[in-house]
Each structure stands twice: as C-alpha cells, then as structure tokens.
Write a protein that holds these residues in place. Structure first.
Motif, PDB file in Angstrom:
ATOM      1  N   GLU A  72       0.815  -1.219   0.000  1.00  0.00           N
ATOM      2  CA  GLU A  72       0.000   0.000   0.000  1.00  0.00           C
ATOM      3  C   GLU A  72       0.845   1.264   0.000  1.00  0.00           C
ATOM      4  OE1 GLU A  72      -3.151  -0.139   2.912  1.00  0.00           O
ATOM      5  OE2 GLU A  72      -3.926  -2.026   2.084  1.00  0.00           O
ATOM      6  N   ARG A  94       2.523   1.764  -3.488  1.00  0.00           N
ATOM      7  CA  ARG A  94       1.547   2.283  -4.457  1.00  0.00           C
ATOM      8  C   ARG A  94       1.177   3.731  -4.168  1.00  0.00           C
ATOM      9  NH1 ARG A  94      -1.901  -3.270  -4.887  1.00  0.00           N
ATOM     10  NH2 ARG A  94      -0.547  -4.261  -6.447  1.00  0.00           N
ATOM     11  N   GLU A  95       1.054   4.060  -2.887  1.00  0.00           N
ATOM     12  CA  GLU A  95       0.731   5.433  -2.492  1.00  0.00           C
ATOM     13  C   GLU A  95       1.779   6.414  -3.016  1.00  0.00           C
ATOM     14  OE1 GLU A  95       0.835   7.647   1.757  1.00  0.00           O
ATOM     15  OE2 GLU A  95      -0.475   5.890   1.669  1.00  0.00           O
ATOM     16  N   GLU A 125       6.352   0.721  -7.889  1.00  0.00           N
ATOM     17  CA  GLU A 125       5.910  -0.630  -8.230  1.00  0.00           C
ATOM     18  C   GLU A 125       6.380  -1.620  -7.156  1.00  0.00           C
ATOM     19  OE1 GLU A 125       3.889  -3.449 -10.137  1.00  0.00           O
ATOM     20  OE2 GLU A 125       3.935  -1.356 -10.792  1.00  0.00           O
TER      21      GLU A 125
END
Length: 175
Positions: free
Chosen positions: A44, A47-48, A52
């Motif tokens: 998470e 991605r935030e 990748e």
C-alpha cells in the motif's frame, strides 16, 4: 496481544523512500501464518508513492531467503533496497549480497523485522523494526493472569506499536 505489523512495515518503507530508494523489494514470509499486514503495509505504501511493489515469496530459513533473493540481485534492475519479513530472512539477504561482491548499504540497503538478537550483533548492525518482544510477552502474561482470575471477563486485545531501529544496513540510494 499483537504488534501492529502494518504500521511497522510502513515505517520501514517510509525510511527507505526517505533515503531516495524507489526500487524496493519485499522478501515475503508465507502468507498463511498471520503476518499478512507486513506485506499489505509494504504494498500500500509503495503504491501510495507511485512505486511498483516487488514481492518475492520466501520462508523463514536464512539459506532459503538467500536463494530466493538471488534472481532479484542478479537482475539489471536490481532493487536498491530490500525489506525482509524478519531478521533471519534479512541475514539471508545479506549473505546473498556479500556472495555477489555487492556492498551494504552502498549497493543495496537492507531492513529486517523483529529486532532479534542477530540484528544487534556488532558485525551485523541490521536496521530493523522492533516489535518490543518483552512488552508483548508482559502484556500477554498480564491478560492471561487476569483471565485466570476472572474466566468470564471480556476478551482483551492489546495492540503494540513497533518502532524502526536504524543501524548500518540502510543508507541513501547511490546514483
């Protein structure tokens, strides 16, 4: 009585991102044994930040972790940092890095998890997430004693907050 593995994982990844790392791999524990939040926290936060995630499945064995991380270290786009699901796996990562003639933290930064005795060894000095094991044990014992004294008491939950211990295995990304 549990440690907040999600928060611990995020603190490790935030530290690496703060050092300029963008290719951060996660050496994952088997996802059947209760530590899913470490992987979830890693994914998470990556991605935030528009990064990748690279999850590499492994196990608790130092030698298996060393073998499992090998292909990533041999890749032309090798990670500049590796976050291992525990300190034992991080030791395997350090073994794999050394066997390739790479340097920690100049070529690859490494973070473990648990702050076990092996992470604190002077020759290792592993950056790790401290789950505060003694405090976890103390809280578990206190809850168990209260439960023995009052078997009808409501179930108790104790969430312990881990903390990052920065040692010598992490550093700024080298350009």
């Amino acid at each position: 009585v549990v440690s907040d593995n999600y928060l611990g994982a995020q603190s490790a990844v935030k530290h690496l991102i703060g050092l300029g790392h963008t290719r951060i791999a996660f050496l994952s524990n088997p996802q059947t044994d209760g530590y899913r939040d470490r992987q979830r926290g890693y994914i998470e936060l990556m991605r935030e930040h528009g990064l990748e995630p690279q999850v590499i499945p492994s196990a608790y064995s130092r030698s298996k972790a060393s073998r499992d991380i090998g292909p990533a270290l041999d890749s032309p786009d090798r990670p500049t940092a590796i976050f291992a699901h525990n300190d034992q796996a991080a030791m395997g990562v350090l073994d794999a890095i050394a066997s390739r003639g790479l340097s920690v933290p100049d070529d690859v930064s490494v973070i473990g998890y648990d702050n076990s005795a092996v992470s604190q060894a002077p020759g290792t000095s592993l950056t790790t997430v401290d789950i505060h094991g003694r405090e976890l044990g103390r809280a578990a014992a206190e809850i168990a004693l209260r439960r023995l004294a009052d078997p009808d008491m409501e179930p108790a939950v104790s969430l312990n907050l881990p903390s990052l211990v920065v040692r010598r295995t992490t550093g700024p990304v080298q350009s």
